[in-house]
Design an enzyme around this catalytic site. Structure first.
Site, PDB file in Angstrom:
ATOM      1  N   ARG A   1      13.816 -16.291  38.074  1.00 60.28           N
ATOM      2  CA  ARG A   1      15.042 -15.609  38.481  1.00 60.28           C
ATOM      3  C   ARG A   1      15.102 -15.386  39.890  1.00 60.28           C
ATOM      4  O   ARG A   1      13.513 -14.629  40.710  1.00 60.28           O
ATOM      5  CB  ARG A   1      15.116 -14.362  37.975  1.00 60.28           C
TER       6      ARG A   1
ATOM      7  N   GLU B   1      -0.742   3.305  10.309  1.00 58.55           N
ATOM      8  CA  GLU B   1      -1.476   3.506  11.166  1.00 58.55           C
ATOM      9  C   GLU B   1      -2.584   4.748  11.864  1.00 58.55           C
ATOM     10  O   GLU B   1      -3.243   5.125  12.898  1.00 58.55           O
ATOM     11  CB  GLU B   1      -2.238   2.057  11.425  1.00 58.55           C
TER      12      GLU B   1
ATOM     13  N   GLY C   1      16.230  -6.886  33.381  1.00 57.63           N
ATOM     14  CA  GLY C   1      17.507  -6.094  34.720  1.00 57.63           C
ATOM     15  C   GLY C   1      18.733  -6.828  32.866  1.00 57.63           C
ATOM     16  O   GLY C   1      17.864  -5.845  31.693  1.00 57.63           O
ATOM     17  N   GLY C   2      19.747  -7.211  33.535  1.00 53.19           N
ATOM     18  CA  GLY C   2      20.709  -6.778  32.613  1.00 53.19           C
ATOM     19  C   GLY C   2      20.237  -7.640  31.318  1.00 53.19           C
ATOM     20  O   GLY C   2      20.204  -7.353  29.779  1.00 53.19           O
TER      21      GLY C   2
ATOM     22  N   PHE D   1       0.831  -0.915   0.100  1.00 54.20           N
ATOM     23  CA  PHE D   1      -0.435  -0.613   0.048  1.00 54.20           C
ATOM     24  C   PHE D   1       1.045   1.454  -0.365  1.00 54.20           C
ATOM     25  O   PHE D   1       1.555   1.496   1.289  1.00 54.20           O
ATOM     26  CB  PHE D   1      -0.672   0.227   0.931  1.00 54.20           C
TER      27      PHE D   1
ATOM     28  N   THR E   1       2.786   6.414   1.624  1.00 54.29           N
ATOM     29  CA  THR E   1       3.314   7.719   2.663  1.00 54.29           C
ATOM     30  C   THR E   1       4.563   8.115   1.057  1.00 54.29           C
ATOM     31  O   THR E   1       4.655   7.679   1.042  1.00 54.29           O
ATOM     32  CB  THR E   1       3.882   7.598   3.599  1.00 54.29           C
TER      33      THR E   1
ATOM     34  N   ILE F   1       7.056   2.370   2.707  1.00 51.85           N
ATOM     35  CA  ILE F   1       6.441   1.632   2.517  1.00 51.85           C
ATOM     36  C   ILE F   1       6.675   0.122   2.772  1.00 51.85           C
ATOM     37  O   ILE F   1       7.627  -0.944   2.148  1.00 51.85           O
ATOM     38  CB  ILE F   1       6.595   0.624   0.913  1.00 51.85           C
ATOM     39  N   THR F   2       5.922  -0.986   3.403  1.00 46.05           N
ATOM     40  CA  THR F   2       6.105  -2.206   4.280  1.00 46.05           C
ATOM     41  C   THR F   2       5.519  -3.110   2.926  1.00 46.05           C
ATOM     42  O   THR F   2       4.675  -2.412   1.828  1.00 46.05           O
ATOM     43  CB  THR F   2       4.665  -2.459   5.105  1.00 46.05           C
TER      44      THR F   2
HETATM   45  C1  LIG Z   1       7.221   0.425  10.396  1.00 43.62           C
HETATM   46  C2  LIG Z   1       6.211   1.094   9.619  1.00 43.62           C
HETATM   47  C3  LIG Z   1       5.876   0.869   8.683  1.00 43.62           C
HETATM   48  C4  LIG Z   1       4.991   1.306   7.876  1.00 43.62           C
HETATM   49  N1  LIG Z   1       4.250   1.086   6.334  1.00 43.62           N
HETATM   50  C5  LIG Z   1       3.431   2.283   5.255  1.00 43.62           C
HETATM   51  C6  LIG Z   1       2.748   1.242   4.318  1.00 43.62           C
HETATM   52  O1  LIG Z   1       2.542   0.066   4.353  1.00 43.62           O
HETATM   53  N2  LIG Z   1       2.863   2.382   3.543  1.00 43.62           N
HETATM   54  C7  LIG Z   1       2.146   3.726   3.980  1.00 43.62           C
HETATM   55  O2  LIG Z   1       1.890   4.169   2.945  1.00 43.62           O
HETATM   56  N3  LIG Z   1       3.078   4.180   4.657  1.00 43.62           N
HETATM   57  C8  LIG Z   1       3.271   3.661   5.706  1.00 43.62           C
HETATM   58  N4  LIG Z   1       4.150   4.024   6.686  1.00 43.62           N
HETATM   59  C9  LIG Z   1       4.417   5.239   6.832  1.00 43.62           C
HETATM   60  C10 LIG Z   1       3.359   5.370   8.087  1.00 43.62           C
HETATM   61  O3  LIG Z   1       1.892   6.072   7.721  1.00 43.62           O
HETATM   62  C11 LIG Z   1       4.509   7.078   8.548  1.00 43.62           C
HETATM   63  O4  LIG Z   1       5.290   7.188   9.125  1.00 43.62           O
HETATM   64  C12 LIG Z   1       3.229   8.232   9.659  1.00 43.62           C
HETATM   65  O5  LIG Z   1       1.886   8.461   8.499  1.00 43.62           O
HETATM   66  C13 LIG Z   1       3.009   9.422   9.880  1.00 43.62           C
HETATM   67  O6  LIG Z   1       4.407  10.096   8.718  1.00 43.62           O
HETATM   68  P1  LIG Z   1       5.456  10.611   9.157  1.00 43.62           P
HETATM   69  O7  LIG Z   1       6.852   9.286   9.169  1.00 43.62           O
HETATM   70  O8  LIG Z   1       5.853  11.218   7.604  1.00 43.62           O
HETATM   71  O9  LIG Z   1       5.748  11.748  10.037  1.00 43.62           O
HETATM   72  P2  LIG Z   1       5.438  12.970   9.936  1.00 43.62           P
HETATM   73  O10 LIG Z   1       4.092  13.115   9.866  1.00 43.62           O
HETATM   74  O11 LIG Z   1       6.486  14.042  10.061  1.00 43.62           O
HETATM   75  O12 LIG Z   1       4.860  13.045  11.747  1.00 43.62           O
HETATM   76  C14 LIG Z   1       5.696  13.170  12.940  1.00 43.62           C
HETATM   77  C15 LIG Z   1       5.214  13.224  14.235  1.00 43.62           C
HETATM   78  O13 LIG Z   1       4.564  14.602  14.167  1.00 43.62           O
HETATM   79  C16 LIG Z   1       3.418  14.644  14.785  1.00 43.62           C
HETATM   80  N5  LIG Z   1       1.912  14.659  14.376  1.00 43.62           N
HETATM   81  C17 LIG Z   1       2.374  15.161  12.949  1.00 43.62           C
HETATM   82  N6  LIG Z   1       1.322  15.813  12.646  1.00 43.62           N
HETATM   83  C18 LIG Z   1       1.027  15.684  13.589  1.00 43.62           C
HETATM   84  C19 LIG Z   1      -0.681  16.510  13.884  1.00 43.62           C
HETATM   85  N7  LIG Z   1      -1.733  17.111  13.000  1.00 43.62           N
HETATM   86  N8  LIG Z   1      -1.588  17.049  15.532  1.00 43.62           N
HETATM   87  C20 LIG Z   1      -0.152  16.233  16.264  1.00 43.62           C
HETATM   88  N9  LIG Z   1       0.760  15.916  16.145  1.00 43.62           N
HETATM   89  C21 LIG Z   1       1.397  15.565  14.919  1.00 43.62           C
HETATM   90  C22 LIG Z   1       3.076  12.946  15.666  1.00 43.62           C
HETATM   91  O14 LIG Z   1       4.069  12.680  16.372  1.00 43.62           O
HETATM   92  C23 LIG Z   1       3.951  12.627  14.381  1.00 43.62           C
HETATM   93  O15 LIG Z   1       4.564  10.561  14.790  1.00 43.62           O
HETATM   94  C24 LIG Z   1       4.927   2.878   7.561  1.00 43.62           C
HETATM   95  C25 LIG Z   1       6.206   3.462   8.729  1.00 43.62           C
HETATM   96  C26 LIG Z   1       6.902   2.708   9.387  1.00 43.62           C
HETATM   97  C27 LIG Z   1       7.608   2.849  10.638  1.00 43.62           C
END
Ligand SMILES: Cc1cc2nc3c(=O)[nH]c(=O)nc-3n(C[C@H](O)[C@H](O)[C@H](O)COP(=O)(O)OP(=O)(O)OC[C@H]3O[C@@H](n4cnc5c(N)ncnc54)[C@H](O)[C@@H]3O)c2cc1C
Length: 399
Positions: free
Chosen positions: A274, A369, A345-346, A125, A128, A159-160
């Protein structure tokens, strides 16, 4: 391919099959997976055989068609093992199959879903981007119609399954004149097309054996019939993604409960065995307080997830209840992992104990998500809006 005998299983016997598969095959192979840096291919094949790619796909399209409550019960079993295993099929059972099921044309469903259910077509999917994370509607990947084809350009990240997917559901701007969500459509892109390339990160903080990759699209030409939903799908991409996203969020919430359950099982065994100060750690009141508190936390999250699943099966997607479950369960999993790591612990820092690995893995569940702050914000916005309408709460239980 799903073992044909499984189609005759009752849900209870299938659940037992998945519980046994988890206990006898997935959990024992965790260290092997970590050493290899990838999920062993023989286990991916076994996941397909036992039907894990097909749990949410209707029987009509070759899947097992368990309802959401059943899917959640299964998730609670298989996520007692590393949640990295789940990543290998999660994009198929959640985000991608549900969007295709709900919004694809009948041709798209008939062509894609049976192969997805069999584990023969892994889909990713691709939403991002560097400039579009939490604010996905800002995405810049373009899909320009030239004759009968869309030509795609852009880069997706995090992207996963990017590295091993056979096809991607790519969200791209098909109408450059419309900013925000309304100009975005979803297109099915074969991963082997000219102009498609993927890359993996060199380092991951958790989830290292299923790294989230980048997808690069350089003048990739796909038939216009690959637009999800056909021509009527134009500009509907993000709306179409929503049911799959809610489906996936509930599965992620269940994953948090599965992970926390395993962590509690592991730590109970550790503190019982333990000894310090001439007695098991489990005899200490401070340790018992942690165990009891964590148990209550897991039970609370499990109840939220099950309630969300039952509401989901009743028809309307209870998106606020799902957001609350995902928010609570993911924060809970990190709290539980951290407290239990302390009790090691360790061993929580040195060696192969599963809890430190899971401590790193569950951290990501608070980010994807919908990150926790995004869910908090969205819930507050919904509460204020609903309050102005009728003084109630969103997805209210009140009659
Ligand atoms: C392991 C993993 C798997 C993933 N798999 C997929 C995938 O399959 N497909 C896909 O499309 N994407 C995927 N993603 C992407 C994921 O959906 C995004 O990382 C996520 O939506 C956050 O976007 P960003 O990393 O750009 O963080 P940013 O948008 O830069 O946000 C960073 C932080 O800012 C804060 N923040 C941002 N906006 C707001 C707001 N409006 N209000 C309050 N706080 C806010 C939050 O603390 C947030 O964590 C994956 C990410 C990871 C880590």
């Amino acid at each position: 391919m799903i073992n044909p005998e499984i189609y005759d299983y009752t849900f209870d016997s299938y659940r037992k099959l998945i519980a046994d598969f988890t206990e006898n095959e997935l959990i024992p192979a965790e260290n092997e997976m970590v050493q290899a840096g990838a999920v062993p291919e023989r286990l991916v094949k076994r996941m397909a055989e036992v039907g894990l790619f097909g749990i949410s796909i209707p029987r009509k399209y070759g899947g097992l068609e368990w309802n959401m409550e059943q899917q959640v019960l299964l998730t609670l079993e298989f996520t007692r093992a590393s949640c990295v295993y789940r990543s290998r099929f999660s994009t198929v059972i959640g985000l991608c199959s549900q969007a295709i099921l709900d919004h694809g044309t009948e041709d798209q469903r008939a062509e894609l879903l049976p192969k997805m259910a069999a584990g023969e077509l892994v889909t990713a999917f691709a939403l991002t981007e560097e400039g579009a994370g939490s604010d996905a509607a800002q995405l810049a990947t373009s899909a320009v119609l030239e004759n009968e084809n869309y030509v795609l350009n852009g880069d997706k990240r995090y992207i996963t399954n990017a590295g091993w997917a056979h096809a991607f559901v790519v969200f791209a701007r098909t109408d450059q004149s419309i900013p925000g969500a309304k100009g975005v459509s979803a297109l099915i892109v074969d991963a082997t097309l000219p102009g498609v390339s993927t890359s993996l990160p060199t380092r991951m903080n958790g989830h290292a054996e299923a790294p989230v990759g980048e997808i690069h699209l350089n003048n990739v030409s796909v038939p216009s019939s690959n637009m999800l939903g056909g021509a009527r799908g134009g500009g509907q991409g993000l709306t179409m993604a929503l049911r799959g996203i809610n489906h996936a969020r509930l599965h992620v919430a269940a994953t948090c409960v599965g992970q926390a359950t395993r962590i509690l099982e592991e730590i109970t065994s550790h503190v019982t065995d333990r000894e310090q100060f001439n007695a098991p750690l489990a005899d200490l009141g401070a340790v018992q307080a942690v165990l009891g508190e964590c148990f209550a936390e897991v039970e609370a999250a499990r109840a939220l997830v099950m309630e969300g699943a039952r509401s989901f099966d009743e028809g309307d997607v209870p998106r606020h209840r799902i957001a609350a479950a995902k928010l609570f369960a993911s924060e809970m999993a990190s709290r539980v992992a951290d407290k239990c790591l302390q009790l090691l612990g360790g061993e929580g820092i040195v060696g192969d104990h599963p809890i430190p690995r899971m401590w790193r893995d569950v951290r990501a569940l608070r980010i994807y998500e919908g990150s926790s702050p995004i869910h908090e914000r969205n819930l507050a916005v919904a509460m204020i809006r609903q309050g102005k309408i009728d003084g109630r709460l969103p997805n209210s239980y009140r009659v």
